[in-house]
Design a protein around this motif. Structure first.
Motif, PDB file in Angstrom:
ATOM      1  N   UNK A   1      26.558   9.485 -54.600  1.00 26.46           N
ATOM      2  CA  UNK A   1      27.028  10.279 -55.726  1.00 26.46           C
ATOM      3  C   UNK A   1      25.830  10.850 -56.465  1.00 26.46           C
ATOM      4  N   UNK A   2      26.006  12.039 -57.004  1.00 30.81           N
ATOM      5  CA  UNK A   2      24.899  12.753 -57.623  1.00 30.81           C
ATOM      6  C   UNK A   2      24.272  11.952 -58.759  1.00 30.81           C
ATOM      7  N   UNK A   3      25.088  11.472 -59.669  1.00 26.03           N
ATOM      8  CA  UNK A   3      24.542  10.742 -60.818  1.00 26.03           C
ATOM      9  C   UNK A   3      23.805   9.478 -60.394  1.00 26.03           C
TER      10      UNK A   3
ATOM     11  N   UNK B   1      18.754   6.533 -59.689  1.00 29.51           N
ATOM     12  CA  UNK B   1      17.858   5.710 -58.882  1.00 29.51           C
ATOM     13  C   UNK B   1      16.501   6.385 -58.708  1.00 29.51           C
ATOM     14  N   UNK B   2      16.508   7.701 -58.500  1.00 39.18           N
ATOM     15  CA  UNK B   2      15.249   8.427 -58.346  1.00 39.18           C
ATOM     16  C   UNK B   2      14.446   8.415 -59.646  1.00 39.18           C
TER      17      UNK B   2
ATOM     18  N   UNK C   1       9.334   5.550 -49.268  1.00 45.10           N
ATOM     19  CA  UNK C   1       9.001   4.213 -49.771  1.00 45.10           C
ATOM     20  C   UNK C   1       9.635   3.984 -51.137  1.00 45.10           C
ATOM     21  N   UNK C   2       9.539   4.982 -52.015  1.00 54.72           N
ATOM     22  CA  UNK C   2      10.157   4.862 -53.338  1.00 54.72           C
ATOM     23  C   UNK C   2      11.669   4.788 -53.221  1.00 54.72           C
TER      24      UNK C   2
ATOM     25  N   UNK D   1      16.049  13.411 -52.893  1.00 53.96           N
ATOM     26  CA  UNK D   1      16.353  13.925 -51.560  1.00 53.96           C
ATOM     27  C   UNK D   1      16.076  12.869 -50.496  1.00 53.96           C
ATOM     28  N   UNK D   2      15.025  12.088 -50.702  1.00 55.70           N
ATOM     29  CA  UNK D   2      14.744  10.991 -49.767  1.00 55.70           C
ATOM     30  C   UNK D   2      15.867   9.957 -49.794  1.00 55.70           C
ATOM     31  N   UNK D   3      16.416   9.693 -50.967  1.00 59.88           N
ATOM     32  CA  UNK D   3      17.540   8.755 -51.079  1.00 59.88           C
ATOM     33  C   UNK D   3      18.760   9.314 -50.341  1.00 59.88           C
TER      34      UNK D   3
END
Length: 307
Positions: free
Chosen positions: A29-31, A36-37, A110-111, A226-228
Motif C-alpha cells: 500500500x502506498x502509505x 517504511x521508506x 539494503x535499506x 521503489x526498492x520496497x
C-alpha cells in the motif's frame, strides 16, 4: 578434491536463490511503503541522501553541459553542434550513471530490507557495469519508441520497466530477462505505481520550496520506496543467507572415537562412548578354553603328522 572418509559430515546450509528466483508477490500500500521508506531514510539519512545525490549528478550532470555552453555563448542553441554535443553528453551520462546505478540499487535494497546500507556499495558497480550500460541504453530506446505513441506510450513503458534495474542487480538477470521480469511483475500494479509517481512528484515540488533541500530528501525516500515495491512484487523481500556448516544431527555418537588411519586418536566414537574394548566378562580376546592356538590338541600330542 581429496575425500577423507574420517572427516566430520556436514549438512548443506541455506542455499542462495537461483538467478531470478523469488517468492510469491506480496501486497503493498502506498502509505505503508512511504512510511517504511521515510523511517529508513531517517535512520540512515547521510548514506541514502549522499548516494542519491552522487548517482543523480553522475547520470544527469553531463546532460547539462550543452545548456551551460549555450548560456555562456560557447555554443549556439538548436544548432547542429548543439545537438551533437547533447547526444554525446547524453551517452556519457548513461555510461557514468550506470556504474553508480548498480551501487545505488544495492544501497536502497539494503535499506528496504531493514539492513544498514553501506556507502562503499555505491562504488561496487564494476562487475555489473556493462550489463547496466546495456540495460540503460535499451531502456532509452524503449522510451523513445514509447514516445511514438505520445505521452501514453512513454508512461506505459516507464511503468512496465521500472523494476528492470532491480532485477538486473538483485536477481542477477541479463538485460532482456530483467526487462521481461519487470514487465510481468508490474502487471496489475501499474496503476498503483503511477499514483506512487504522482505522489513523489508532488512531494518533490513541496521540497523545492525548502530551498531545494527537501528535493534531496524526497528523492532518497522515493528511491527506497521503489526498492520496497520491488521486494514486494518480486517476492525477494529478504536477502539470502550465505551457506553455513551445520552440526550433524545424531552422528557421530558421543564419546571416544573410531581412530583414523595410522592409529591416531580422535575420530567418531561408537555409541555410548569409549572404543571397542574387551568382550563381556572382562579380559581380552585371549586363547580359547584349554590353551591357545599353538597348544596341543585334545588327547595330548601336538599338531604333528598323523600316525
Amino acid at each position: 578434491m581429496n575425500y577423507n572418509p574420517y572427516a566430520a559430515p556436514q549438512a548443506p546450509g541455506p542455499q542462495q536463490p537461483a538467478p531470478g528466483q523469488g517468492g510469491m508477490p506480496q501486497p503493498w500500500e502506498l502509505n505503508e511503503v512511504l512510511s517504511q521508506a521515510w523511517a529508513a531514510v531517517k535512520a540512515n539519512w547521510a548514506v541514502l541522501i549522499a548516494a542519491f545525490v552522487i548517482a543523480t549528478i553522475a547520470a544527469a550532470g553531463p546532460g547539462q553541459v550543452p545548456r551551460l555552453m549555450t548560456a555562456t555563448g560557447a555554443l549556439e542553441a538548436n544548432s547542429i553542434a548543439f545537438f551533437g554535443v547533447s547526444g554525446g553528453t547524453t551517452i556519457v551520462g548513461i555510461v557514468v550513471g550506470a556504474f553508480f546505478r548498480v551501487g545505488l540499487v544495492r544501497i536502497n535494497l539494503a535499506a528496504a530490507r531493514g539492513q544498514k546500507p553501506n556507502f562503499a556499495d555505491l562504488f561496487s558497480g564494476g562487475p555489473l557495469f556493462l550489463r547496466m550500460v546495456g540495460l540503460q541504453l535499451l531502456l532509452m530506446v524503449a522510451y523513445l519508441v514509447g514516445c511514438a505513441a505520445f505521452v501514453v506510450g512513454m508512461v506505459f513503458v516507464a511503468l512496465a520497466l521500472c523494476l528492470a534495474d532491480y532485477y538486473a542487480v538483485d536477481a542477477n538477470m541479463g538485460v532482456i530477462d530483467a526487462m521481461k521480469a519487470s514487465y510481468e511483475a508490474t502487471k496489475g500494479n501499474r496503476g498503483n505505481i503511477f499514483v506512487f509517481g504522482l505522489v513523489v512528484f508532488g512531494i518533490s515540488l513541496v521540497g523545492m520550496l525548502a530551498c531545494c533541500v527537501g528535493v534531496l530528501v524526497a528523492g532518497a525516500v522515493a528511491s527506497v520506496a521503489m526498492a520496497i515495491i520491488y521486494t514486494r512484487l518480486s517476492g525477494r523481500g529478504g536477502a539470502a543467507a550465505p551457506p553455513q556448516p551445520m552440526a550433524p544431527q545424531g552422528y557421530p555418537p558421543a564419546g571416544g572415537g573410531y581412530p583414523p588411519q595410522g592409529g591416531a586418536g580422535g575420530g567418531y566414537p561408537p555409541p555410548g562412548g569409549g572404543g571397542y574394548g574387551p568382550p563381556p566378562g572382562g579380559g581380552g580376546y585371549g586363547p580359547p578354553p584349554g590353551g591357545g592356538q599353538g597348544g596341543p590338541p585334545p588327547q595330548g600330542g601336538g599338531w604333528g603328522p598323523p600316525r
